[in-house]
Design an enzyme around this catalytic site. Structure first.
Site, PDB file in Angstrom:
ATOM      1  N   SER A 104       0.665  -1.036   0.144  1.00 38.94           N
ATOM      2  CA  SER A 104      -0.100   0.051   0.021  1.00 38.94           C
ATOM      3  C   SER A 104       0.804   1.093   0.108  1.00 38.94           C
ATOM      4  O   SER A 104       1.946   1.248   0.052  1.00 38.94           O
ATOM      5  CB  SER A 104      -0.943   0.080   1.046  1.00 38.94           C
ATOM      6  OG  SER A 104      -0.086   0.182   2.333  1.00 38.94           O
ATOM      7  N   LYS A 105       0.185   2.435  -0.149  1.00 35.62           N
ATOM      8  CA  LYS A 105       0.793   3.715  -0.189  1.00 35.62           C
ATOM      9  C   LYS A 105       1.881   3.780   0.964  1.00 35.62           C
ATOM     10  O   LYS A 105       2.959   4.574   0.755  1.00 35.62           O
ATOM     11  CB  LYS A 105      -0.082   4.940  -0.311  1.00 35.62           C
ATOM     12  CG  LYS A 105      -0.535   4.994  -1.537  1.00 35.62           C
ATOM     13  CD  LYS A 105      -1.968   4.708  -1.724  1.00 35.62           C
ATOM     14  CE  LYS A 105      -2.552   3.502  -0.961  1.00 35.62           C
ATOM     15  NZ  LYS A 105      -3.559   2.784  -1.198  1.00 35.62           N
ATOM     16  N   ARG A 106       1.676   3.345   2.060  1.00 35.73           N
ATOM     17  CA  ARG A 106       2.546   3.641   3.275  1.00 35.73           C
ATOM     18  C   ARG A 106       3.900   3.047   3.049  1.00 35.73           C
ATOM     19  O   ARG A 106       4.839   3.055   3.729  1.00 35.73           O
ATOM     20  CB  ARG A 106       1.878   3.386   4.531  1.00 35.73           C
ATOM     21  CG  ARG A 106       2.015   1.566   4.940  1.00 35.73           C
ATOM     22  CD  ARG A 106       1.035   1.366   6.077  1.00 35.73           C
ATOM     23  NE  ARG A 106       0.429   0.146   5.824  1.00 35.73           N
ATOM     24  CZ  ARG A 106       1.334  -1.101   6.001  1.00 35.73           C
ATOM     25  NH1 ARG A 106       2.388  -0.824   6.447  1.00 35.73           N
ATOM     26  NH2 ARG A 106       0.671  -2.101   5.889  1.00 35.73           N
TER      27      ARG A 106
ATOM     28  N   GLY B 295       5.368   3.272   0.242  1.00 35.72           N
ATOM     29  CA  GLY B 295       5.985   4.086  -0.611  1.00 35.72           C
ATOM     30  C   GLY B 295       5.406   3.910  -1.897  1.00 35.72           C
ATOM     31  O   GLY B 295       4.235   3.915  -2.049  1.00 35.72           O
TER      32      GLY B 295
END
Length: 499
Positions: free
Chosen positions: A257-259, A261
């Site tokens: 996921s976005k967290r 990167g």
RNA sequence: GUCCCCGUCGUCUAGUGGUUAGGACACCGCCCUUUCACGGCGGCAACACGGGUUCGAUUCCCGUCGGGGAUGCCA
């Protein structure tokens, strides 16, 4: 035996976000399979969710595909004999097949609103039970009653009537046999109250009508497959082959996921990843050329070596370090012309140009100058991100000024002395009005070191920082050649005076 | 909860009923050298656990544990 049918595969993203690496990888495996089998690769847009589909996303997906170099034979902008390739433009087709199912009793109207369903689920949960999905309330609704409700204008969806016993199975290309008890399969919606088919239905109808031979998709679709197989059967159609690709996880083995990167291909593009590297790395995530084969491959090599049989069944973690490595290898292996084009792009972003007033040995115009710089850089040019740092000082005197390397390498009496002595020697020995080759600078420097009875390094190291502002650079004499005698002298003296 | 899947170095992976379990990334040394990078050489490091089957299991079977996915009128 029957001759193998020409391969027809598709990538069918929904335009509800950017092209995610997971989607890109799925697309890639389809593309590689099509190309390696001399088959057809189809791009189909699954925009049946009116709420979430956007034009921007649609464009982002096409851009991402183009950037990666995955060309499609049929689909948006390419046409084809099985279009339209946007599901929102195929409504009459789905309608027609729904009617067939309805007539034959395979589909029924369900008047339960999402709110009704939510309430019933809550009731079950509150009672300590477990909601197992749709409870079949409208499954046996009297047709007359259903028609009456419909006439009254009550909204409804269509559900597929699924068998309650037996099992549904298939032989997956990646994980062999997959089997589900029909008992656990619920009557899912195939047509929504808004008049659009659900993914489940549109996907099956299109895959069949478009002659898809292999449905290669992410592992998150496994549980949809038995339901879809039931749709194929209800429609009396043969099944395509199914292959479910393992998921891509984050470095912590949680869903990527976005967290973690960057997750969309355009983000990687912004981070200086070149498409060949992205494709190469993605291919390696879940597939391997086998044995000790070189992992860094061109598109052509990828196509040549790709095999569905070698696709892994276990999910893999995304490794940014390895991507970076593949990226630098891909850049290093490019031709001088391609590297030149890549670097020129970076220069353009910074507005850097060669100073036409300066006399440079063997380089009198910008292109030649850049070519010489890249030649000097050699393998050091392996990243689009660090390139500005690496070559900025070839273009501007401002670039070298601030750097933390300054105090350690340039300051101090010995360094100042060395810089001054070198500047004096260069000025005395070399003709200011002639371009000077690297050897000239080197000869003077080494002669001076001999005369002063110091190591050449004592002159070289401070010079490097004075000239480039950095502790690391290409060979310093080649740097001097390209920066030019006059400007080199200025930088040496400047550094000495500032220390 | 239920259903499904997965489980080889930290990571990506190759591989086999008997191998010194191979490669790559990362990491650590050494060499090269004008710094860095490249390159070369070497090192560290894995068959999740417990039962079976077998002369022999990393490999086949079962269980456990761990991880992932699904459980939508999203796709």
């Amino acid at each position: 035996m029957n001759a193998p049918k020409p391969v027809r595969v598709r990538f069918a993203p929904s335009p509800t976000g950017y092209l995610h690496v997971g989607g890109a990888r799925t697309a890639l495996f389809n593309w590689l399979y099509a190309r390696s089998q001399k088959g057809t690769f189809i791009l189909r847009i699954e925009d049946t969710d009116q709420e979430r589909s956007t034009q921007e996303s649609y464009q982002a997906i096409l851009d991402g595909m183009n950037w990666l170099g995955m060309d499609w034979d049929e689909g948006p902008g390419r046409g084809g004999d099985f279009g339209p390739y946007l599901q929102s433009e195929r409504l009459p087709i789905y309608r027609e097949h729904l009617e067939k199912l309805a007539t034959e009793g395979h589909a029924y109207r369900c008047f339960c609103s999402p709110e009704d369903l939510a309430a019933r689920e809550k009731a079950v949960t509150d009672a300590g039970g477990q909601w197992e999905g749709y409870d079949g309330k409208c499954r046996d609704l009297d047709p007359a009653e259903a028609s009456k409700l419909e006439a009254e204008g009550k909204p409804f969806a269509w559900r597929l009537r699924t068998p309650t016993d037996g099992s549904t199975f298939w032989y997956d290309i990646v994980v062999d046999k997959r089997e589900f008890q029909n008992e656990v399969l619920v009557d899912r919606v195939i047509f929504k109250a808004d008049g659009f088919p659900t993914y489940q239905f549109a996907c099956v109808v299109d895959d069949h009508l478009m002659g898809i031979t292999h449905v290669l998709r992410g592992d998150d679709h496994v549980s949809n497959t038995p339901f879809q197989i039931l749709i194929y059967q209800a429609l009396g159609w043969n099944l395509p082959k199914f292959g479910h690709m393992p998921m891509i996880l984050g470095p912590d083995r949680k869903r990527l996921s976005k967290r973690h990167g960057a997750t969309s291909v355009q983000e990687f593009q912004k981070q200086g990843i070149i498409p060949e590297a992205m494709m190469n790395y993605l291919a390696l995530l879940g597939w391997s050329p086998g044995g000790n084969a070189d992992e860094v491959m061109t598109r052509e090599a990828l196509i040549k070596k790709f095999s569905l049989k070698k696709v892994n069944s276990s999910p893999g973690a995304f490794d940014y370090d390895k991507l970076a490595h593949i990226n630098s290898e891909q850049i290093k292996r490019k031709s001088p012309e391609e590297r030149h084009a890549l670097a020129a792009g970076v220069l353009a972003e910074h507005g850097w140009r060669m100073d036409p007033e300066w006399k440079i040995h063997n380089a009198t115009d910008s292109d030649t100058y850049l070519a010489r710089i890249l030649k000097t850089l050699g393998n050091r040019f392996s990243s689009l991100i660090t390139l500005p740092e690496q070559i900025g000082f070839f273009y501007t005197d401002d670039h070298w000024r601030d750097d933390e390397a300054w105090p350690s390498a340039v300051q101090g009496p010995e360094n100042v002395q060395a810089l001054t002595a070198l500047a004096d020697a260069l000025e005395a020995e070399l003709d200011m009005d002639q371009p000077q080759p690297a050897e000239a600078f080197e000869n003077v420097t080494r002669a001076l070191a001999g005369k002063l009875e110091i190591k050449a390094g004592a002159l070289i190291h401070p010079s490097r920082v004075a000239l480039t502002g950095q502790l690391r650079s290409a060979g310093i004499f080649e740097v001097m050649e390209l920066v030019g005698l006059r400007r080199s002298l200025a930088r040496l003296r400047r550094a000495a005076s500032l220390s």
